[in-house]
Scaffold this motif. Structure first.
Motif, short mmCIF file in Angstrom:
data_model
loop_
_atom_site.label_atom_id
_atom_site.label_comp_id
_atom_site.label_asym_id
_atom_site.label_seq_id
_atom_site.Cartn_x
_atom_site.Cartn_y
_atom_site.Cartn_z
N GLY A 94 -1.95 -6.27 -3.61
CA GLY A 94 -3.16 -5.86 -2.89
C GLY A 94 -4.08 -5.11 -3.82
N SER A 95 -4.76 -4.12 -3.28
CA SER A 95 -5.73 -3.36 -4.07
C SER A 95 -5.14 -2.10 -4.70
CB SER A 95 -6.93 -2.98 -3.19
OG SER A 95 -6.50 -2.19 -2.09
N THR A 96 -3.88 -1.80 -4.39
CA THR A 96 -3.26 -0.59 -4.92
C THR A 96 -2.51 -0.89 -6.21
OG1 THR A 96 -2.92 0.18 -2.64
CG2 THR A 96 -1.76 1.36 -4.38
N PRO A 97 -2.84 -0.21 -7.31
CA PRO A 97 -2.15 -0.46 -8.59
C PRO A 97 -0.68 -0.12 -8.53
CG PRO A 97 -4.18 0.81 -8.90
CD PRO A 97 -3.90 0.81 -7.43
N ALA A 98 0.11 -0.78 -9.37
CA ALA A 98 1.54 -0.54 -9.43
C ALA A 98 1.86 0.92 -9.70
CB ALA A 98 2.18 -1.44 -10.48
N ALA A 99 1.10 1.55 -10.59
CA ALA A 99 1.37 2.95 -10.93
C ALA A 99 1.19 3.86 -9.73
CB ALA A 99 0.44 3.39 -12.07
N GLU A 100 0.22 3.56 -8.88
CA GLU A 100 -0.01 4.38 -7.69
C GLU A 100 1.11 4.19 -6.67
OE1 GLU A 100 -3.54 5.01 -4.36
OE2 GLU A 100 -4.01 4.14 -6.33
N LEU A 101 1.61 2.97 -6.56
CA LEU A 101 2.73 2.71 -5.65
C LEU A 101 3.98 3.44 -6.13
CD1 LEU A 101 2.09 -1.12 -5.20
CD2 LEU A 101 1.77 0.65 -3.45
N ALA A 102 4.20 3.44 -7.44
CA ALA A 102 5.35 4.15 -7.99
C ALA A 102 5.22 5.66 -7.78
CB ALA A 102 5.49 3.83 -9.48
N ALA A 103 4.01 6.18 -8.00
CA ALA A 103 3.79 7.61 -7.82
C ALA A 103 3.98 8.05 -6.38
CB ALA A 103 2.38 7.97 -8.29
N THR A 140 0.82 -1.20 0.00
CA THR A 140 0.00 0.00 0.00
C THR A 140 0.86 1.26 0.00
OG1 THR A 140 -0.14 0.36 2.41
CG2 THR A 140 -1.69 -1.24 1.42
N VAL A 141 0.23 2.37 -0.30
CA VAL A 141 0.89 3.67 -0.24
C VAL A 141 1.37 3.96 1.18
CG1 VAL A 141 0.48 6.16 -0.43
CG2 VAL A 141 -0.26 4.62 -2.26
N HIS A 142 0.61 3.49 2.19
CA HIS A 142 1.01 3.70 3.58
C HIS A 142 2.37 3.07 3.86
CE1 HIS A 142 -2.86 5.38 4.72
NE2 HIS A 142 -3.47 4.35 4.17
N ASP A 143 2.61 1.88 3.31
CA ASP A 143 3.91 1.22 3.48
C ASP A 143 5.02 2.05 2.85
OD1 ASP A 143 2.94 -1.35 4.68
OD2 ASP A 143 1.92 -1.52 2.75
N VAL A 144 4.75 2.55 1.67
CA VAL A 144 5.76 3.34 0.95
C VAL A 144 6.09 4.61 1.70
CG1 VAL A 144 6.25 4.61 -1.18
CG2 VAL A 144 5.07 2.40 -1.30
N THR A 145 5.09 5.36 2.11
CA THR A 145 5.34 6.63 2.79
C THR A 145 6.01 6.41 4.14
OG1 THR A 145 3.07 6.66 3.66
CG2 THR A 145 3.48 7.84 1.60
N ALA A 146 5.67 5.31 4.82
CA ALA A 146 6.31 5.00 6.10
C ALA A 146 7.79 4.70 5.90
CB ALA A 146 5.63 3.81 6.76
N ALA A 147 8.12 4.00 4.81
CA ALA A 147 9.52 3.73 4.50
C ALA A 147 10.27 5.02 4.22
CB ALA A 147 9.61 2.79 3.30
N LEU A 148 9.71 5.86 3.36
CA LEU A 148 10.38 7.10 2.97
C LEU A 148 10.59 8.03 4.16
CD1 LEU A 148 8.54 7.84 -0.41
CD2 LEU A 148 10.69 6.61 -0.04
N ALA A 149 9.63 8.03 5.09
CA ALA A 149 9.75 8.89 6.27
C ALA A 149 10.92 8.51 7.16
CB ALA A 149 8.45 8.84 7.08
N ASN A 150 11.41 7.27 7.00
CA ASN A 150 12.50 6.78 7.82
C ASN A 150 13.79 6.54 7.03
OD1 ASN A 150 11.45 6.12 10.73
ND2 ASN A 150 9.80 5.52 9.33
N GLY A 151 13.84 7.02 5.80
CA GLY A 151 15.02 6.84 4.98
C GLY A 151 15.26 5.40 4.57
N ALA A 152 14.18 4.59 4.56
CA ALA A 152 14.30 3.18 4.21
C ALA A 152 14.03 2.98 2.72
CB ALA A 152 13.30 2.36 5.02
N VAL A 153 14.56 1.89 2.19
CA VAL A 153 14.22 1.49 0.83
C VAL A 153 12.77 1.01 0.84
CG1 VAL A 153 14.69 -0.16 -1.02
CG2 VAL A 153 16.59 0.83 0.29
N ALA A 154 11.98 1.50 -0.09
CA ALA A 154 10.57 1.11 -0.20
C ALA A 154 10.42 0.16 -1.38
CB ALA A 154 9.69 2.33 -0.40
N VAL A 155 10.17 -1.11 -1.08
CA VAL A 155 9.90 -2.10 -2.11
C VAL A 155 8.42 -2.42 -2.05
CG1 VAL A 155 10.35 -4.43 -2.95
CG2 VAL A 155 12.22 -3.07 -1.97
#
Length: 228
Positions: free
Chosen positions: A193-202, A173-188
């Protein structure tokens, strides 16, 4: 520096076929006496955050999250045998976990919105418990904000092992991505799930995979990519 790979559970590692959601609804009605009527969006959120949302939507003011979670965990305990029956592992999960588990440069744990006991029940139902150092995970009772779960996990790992880690967050989910970025982590991100690949990339994911079925591609993403 070793990598701390933090796995989300639901729709990243596995799905439980609605069993956990059923337990949630049952526990809520039993504890509050209020009929269930509004189902929030669960994906990517912490159980504390969802609990606040559900209580507010149903006008509940005389129940604490701790009281609710205690009953929720009890009900999950009675239904845990249904996780594997109604759910499934996501593609490639067992192979990727097994490969990373053999690498001395990787520690795997869980960063999930689930409360710890439910997280443990879900991975145990699919025989995955031994893949993770659950002691250094981040869980839905740590905080309402997902990014704080990543931080807690990193702090626990560094305290336990006495070393610093490259953090990697894996989620759907986008929540996973933003949580990673907030901590300087690599977001894979995995589009399982229900979130499209394009939305995860964005949202800023460093790597987006359709799933984990290409073991080599998944392992490369998890072990070689570095956040800027």
């Amino acid at each position: 520096m070793r990598r701390l790979v933090m796995w989300d559970i639901d729709y990243t590692l596995l799905r439980t076929g609605g069993v956990a959601a059923r337990a949630w609804r049952t526990a809520f009605t039993e504890v509050t006496g209020v009929p269930w009527r509004d189902t929030p969006v669960f994906a990517g959120r912490t159980d504390l955050d969802i609990c606040d949302d559900v209580f507010a939507a149903h006008g509940v003011t005389d129940c604490t999250p701790e009281r609710f979670f205690a009953r929720y965990v009890e009900i999950v305990g009675t239904l845990r045998h249904e996780f594997a029956r109604h759910g499934a592992l996501m593609p490639g999960v067992r192979e990727v976990l097994g490969h990373l588990g053999d690498r001395p440069d990787v520690v795997q744990t869980l960063v999930t919105g689930n409360v710890p006991e439910v997280a443990a029940a879900k991975v145990a139902a699919f025989g995955l418990s031994g893949s993770f150092d659950a002691e250094v995970g981040g869980y839905g009772t740590d905080d309402s904000v997902r990014a704080t779960l990543v931080l807690r996990s990193l702090q626990r790992a560094e305290a336990k092992y006495g070393e610093r880690f490259h953090p990697v967050v894996v989620g759907d989910t986008v929540h996973d991505v933003t949580a990673a970025l907030a901590n300087g982590a690599v977001a894979v991100a995995v589009a399982t799930g229900s979130t499209p690949a394009a939305e995860l990339a964005a949202a800023g994911a460093h790597v987006v995979l359709p799933d984990l079925s290409d073991r080599d591609a998944a392992v490369r993403a998890l072990t070689t990519f570095r956040a800027a």
